[in-house]
Design a protein around this motif. Structure first.
Motif, PDB file in Angstrom:
ATOM      1  N   VAL A   1       0.857  -1.204   0.107  1.00  0.00           N
ATOM      2  CA  VAL A   1       0.092  -0.019  -0.079  1.00  0.00           C
ATOM      3  C   VAL A   1       0.804   1.160   0.104  1.00  0.00           C
ATOM      4  N   LEU A   2       2.133   1.297   0.659  1.00  0.00           N
ATOM      5  CA  LEU A   2       2.857   2.337   0.771  1.00  0.00           C
ATOM      6  C   LEU A   2       3.576   2.740  -0.518  1.00  0.00           C
ATOM      7  N   ASP A   3       3.869   1.813  -1.320  1.00  0.00           N
ATOM      8  CA  ASP A   3       4.571   1.971  -2.579  1.00  0.00           C
ATOM      9  C   ASP A   3       3.795   2.727  -3.401  1.00  0.00           C
ATOM     10  N   LEU A   4       2.199   2.793  -3.272  1.00  0.00           N
ATOM     11  CA  LEU A   4       1.257   3.109  -4.282  1.00  0.00           C
ATOM     12  C   LEU A   4       1.466   4.880  -4.032  1.00  0.00           C
ATOM     13  N   ILE A   5       1.538   5.147  -2.794  1.00  0.00           N
ATOM     14  CA  ILE A   5       1.492   6.425  -2.525  1.00  0.00           C
ATOM     15  C   ILE A   5       2.873   7.288  -2.548  1.00  0.00           C
ATOM     16  N   LYS A   6       3.976   6.579  -2.566  1.00  0.00           N
ATOM     17  CA  LYS A   6       5.352   7.252  -2.714  1.00  0.00           C
ATOM     18  C   LYS A   6       5.660   8.259  -3.552  1.00  0.00           C
ATOM     19  N   GLY A   7       5.741   9.757  -3.368  1.00  0.00           N
ATOM     20  CA  GLY A   7       6.180  10.490  -4.346  1.00  0.00           C
ATOM     21  C   GLY A   7       4.697  11.326  -4.726  1.00  0.00           C
TER      22      GLY A   7
ATOM     23  N   LYS B   1       6.616  12.260   0.905  1.00  0.00           N
ATOM     24  CA  LYS B   1       8.423  12.054   0.786  1.00  0.00           C
ATOM     25  C   LYS B   1       8.895  10.837   0.807  1.00  0.00           C
ATOM     26  N   THR B   2       8.623  10.502   2.117  1.00  0.00           N
ATOM     27  CA  THR B   2       8.929   8.728   2.402  1.00  0.00           C
ATOM     28  C   THR B   2       7.637   8.150   3.010  1.00  0.00           C
ATOM     29  N   ALA B   3       7.518   6.929   2.655  1.00  0.00           N
ATOM     30  CA  ALA B   3       6.501   6.069   3.173  1.00  0.00           C
ATOM     31  C   ALA B   3       7.332   4.771   3.634  1.00  0.00           C
ATOM     32  N   ILE B   4       7.551   4.284   4.849  1.00  0.00           N
ATOM     33  CA  ILE B   4       8.297   3.344   5.296  1.00  0.00           C
ATOM     34  C   ILE B   4       7.508   2.348   6.331  1.00  0.00           C
ATOM     35  N   ALA B   5       7.357   1.032   6.076  1.00  0.00           N
ATOM     36  CA  ALA B   5       7.011   0.002   6.853  1.00  0.00           C
ATOM     37  C   ALA B   5       8.197  -0.758   7.527  1.00  0.00           C
ATOM     38  N   ASN B   6       8.439  -0.538   8.640  1.00  0.00           N
ATOM     39  CA  ASN B   6       9.686  -1.383   9.559  1.00  0.00           C
ATOM     40  C   ASN B   6       8.937  -2.417  10.122  1.00  0.00           C
ATOM     41  N   GLU B   7       9.547  -3.427  10.537  1.00  0.00           N
ATOM     42  CA  GLU B   7       9.349  -4.753  11.397  1.00  0.00           C
ATOM     43  C   GLU B   7       9.464  -4.238  12.979  1.00  0.00           C
ATOM     44  N   GLY B   8       8.346  -4.595  13.575  1.00  0.00           N
ATOM     45  CA  GLY B   8       8.292  -4.525  14.825  1.00  0.00           C
ATOM     46  C   GLY B   8       8.808  -5.765  15.600  1.00  0.00           C
TER      47      GLY B   8
END
Length: 173
Positions: free
Chosen positions: A29-35, A86-93
């Motif tokens: 989902v995040l890759d769809l909105i980057k930029g 500008k950035t949209a990141i999903a990190n692992e918890g």
């Protein structure tokens, strides 16, 4: 010599920590909105048919509200219409370790994944204002030594390739 840098546009971010779900699925989902511009990104996420899209939309709206609040608080002149993702990141918890019952009294371990979502929005400067604000920087001189080293490293590779080529032809016959 002092470095002259252009004034950096402020960035505003929002986080959603410890969200249940795989970061790999959130990145879809995040890759769809980057930029994208914020308005287009909200529309994209609103009509995306993924389980993560409501969470991402909530974080994106929070980042925009942070921009509005901080611009008023710090006296910045931020135009919400010019904001972009500008950035949209999903990190692992941290992962939750769980056990699933298996046949004959055994147990299989599996892991529940948790994600941290971070979205940063910034104001996109128009082309006319970017040219006026950015000072001209002098061109850097390139040293002759690195170019000589590159040429020296390429020459042995050509010789090695030339030595191998006749051996292949002989083996093919």
């Amino acid at each position: 010599m002092a470095k002259v840098t252009a004034p950096k546009a402020p960035e505003f971010r929002a986080e959603a920590k410890f969200q249940r779900g795989s970061p790999q699925k959130a990145k879809l989902v995040l890759d769809l909105i980057k930029g994208q511009r914020v308005e287009a990104a909200i529309n994209t996420v609103a009509f995306t048919n993924k389980r993560w899209s409501p969470i991402v939309e909530k974080v994106l709206r929070s980042a925009v509200q942070n921009a509005v609040y901080l611009s008023g608080e710090q006296g910045l002149d931020v135009d919400v219409d010019n904001l972009y993702v500008k950035t949209a990141i999903a990190n692992e918890g941290p992962r939750m370790k769980r056990i699933r019952p298996a046949p004959m009294g055994r147990a299989f371990r599996y892991q529940r994944r948790i994600s941290h979502i971070i979205i940063t929005v910034a104001e996109k400067k128009s082309a006319a204002t970017a040219n006026v604000e950015a000072p001209a920087t002098p061109a850097k001189k390139t040293a002759g030594k690195p170019a000589a080293k590159k040429a020296a490293t390429k020459a042995p590779a050509k010789k090695a390739a030339a030595k191998k080529a006749p051996a292949k032809k002989a083996a093919a016959k």
